[in-house]
Motif scaffolding. Structure first.
Motif: not given
Length: 438
Positions: A380-392, A394-408
């Protein structure tokens, strides 16, 4: 400035740095973590004071301990020499205090005899206080790091000592609370209840704290609400499944909060379809922390009818005994299919609208362990992705995506690009992540 040695837990390696950076922002502690490596649980940082070290780590879930560094070296002799150079003037302050020694080794070990010899080698400190294995006023620790060395025999692993530190124990993280919030001990859980440790880590990364308002739009049995409330945030949750929100009279989200004595932090929970969230646009949230439904156990759905003919101009036309069916007490609203990628796109749009400036969105996303695993991350143009952590797994993973809302006003508003996929995660899951046959 002084050096402090942080000892991380040997788990969830990709989450360590982001959690500590979040706590540094929350506590307003300046710290450089550029030397952090996911391969090692040890990190030396320079901090202004002992108080800064305590504030940085006191609520960390992935930190075991932090030590004030008195010296380091590749050998015991180098360590002794460095200690004399760094801290000799401070030794008299601890001369009459009770103390104990400890040895921690990463990827290596020492026999009891070797440990004793190492401890006795520090007799030049001339500590004369009583030695107490319990309740000692000071704990002095030797921390060792071993690294693997090449070997012709692949069946045997060989490690060599790379570095040693000697430090005074300053503080521990909050790993002890993991057992307190263990799902096995929680009164009310469900099939989608989230792991307690990572729920707490997510709450730290989301900057949950007193005075903050945290929302989980897919609350389920309230795992993230409990985690955020533990750190003092005021929490609110919703879910499309009213059965999970309501629970049973003596087992529900409210009783979980009573169990942990954090009821004062639960603002409310309600039932709603996230795509028709009733929160007014003017309500701004400090954080959104959630685990959106993947649609694995059953297809993901939202409110609505597949048959558009049942509705005319948005008005229900289904009648029962002369009354609109949607006004009956036993009415069950119809649902229609909803793709997970569309949900994530709607989630980032919702976050951009409802987060305060520099507020955080922390959401979990499943991915297959293949080359295209990161292509589906929403933007999203107003969200900055600052984190992409992964929990693995066997054959798939889940990621914690962390965004910061840029000042309006800092970024021009641009349209959100809707993403399309050839395959859905649910399809891959039930194929065992095997490639489709042609």
């Amino acid at each position: 400035m002084r050096d402090y040695l942080i000892l991380f837990a040997q788990t969830h390696e990709t989450f360590r740095k982001l959690e500590l950076e979040a706590l540094a922002e929350l506590e307003q502690v300046s710290v450089d973590m550029s030397d952090h490596s996911e391969e090692s649980p040890l990190l030396v940082v320079s901090l202004e004071s002992e108080d800064a070290a305590i504030r940085l780590t006191r609520r960390a879930i992935l930190v075991r301990s932090v030590f004030e560094v008195w010296g380091c070296g590749a050998t015991l002799e180098e360590l002794h020499e460095d200690m004399r150079r760094r801290t000799q003037d401070e030794w008299p302050k601890y001369k009459q205090e009770s103390f104990r020694f400890d040895i921690i080794s990463f990827q290596g070990s020492r026999t009891s005899s070797e440990q004793r010899q190492i401890m006795e080698s520090f007799d030049f400190l001339d500590f004369q206080g009583p030695i107490r294995m319990r309740d000692a006023k000071h704990t002095f620790t030797v921390v060792e790091e071993y690294v693997p060395i090449p070997s012709a025999d692949l069946s045997k692993s060989h490690h060599a000592l790379a570095k040693m530190w000697f430090g005074r124990h300053i503080a521990d993280g909050q790993r002890d609370i993991i057992a307190k919030y263990d799902l096995k001990k929680r009164h009310y859980i469900g099939t989608t209840s989230f792991d307690a440790e990572l729920a707490l880590v997510s709450s730290n990364i989301g900057l949950a704290a007193p005075g903050k308002l945290v929302y989980d739009p897919f609350a389920g049995t309230g795992s993230f609400l409990v985690g955020a409330a533990h750190f003092g945030a005021t929490v609110i949750g919703s879910d499309i499944d009213g059965r999970q929100i309501r629970g049973k009279p003596k087992r529900n989200i409210t009783t979980n909060f009573k169990q942990y004595n954090i009821s004062a932090h639960l603002l409310d929970t309600f039932v709603c379809d996230f795509t028709h969230c009733p929160l007014r646009p003017s309500l701004l949230l400090d954080a959104i922390i959630c685990d959106p439904p993947y649609g694995v156990r059953e297809g993901l759905k939202v409110l609505g009818s597949r048959n558009k003919g049942r509705y005319a101009d948005g008005q229900p036309t289904v009648l029962e005994n002369g009354d609109f069916s949607h006004l009956r007490a036993d009415y069950i609203p119809p649902k229609k299919p909803y793709h997970f990628d569309a949900l994530l796109d709607d989630l980032v749009v919702f976050a951009a609208e409802h987060l305060v400036d520099r507020g955080r969105l922390c959401c979990w996303m499943p991915t297959a362990n293949d080359k295209d695993e990161e292509t589906g991350i929403p933007t999203h143009p107003e969200l900055v992705l600052i984190g992409n952590c992964i929990q693995e797994f066997n054959k798939w993973s889940r990621r914690l995506l962390t965004y910061v809302r840029t000042p309006r006003g800092e970024l021009p508003t641009a349209p959100v690009e809707r993403r399309t996929y050839n395959e859905q995660f649910r399809d891959k899951y039930f194929r065992g992540f095997a490639k489709p046959t042609t």
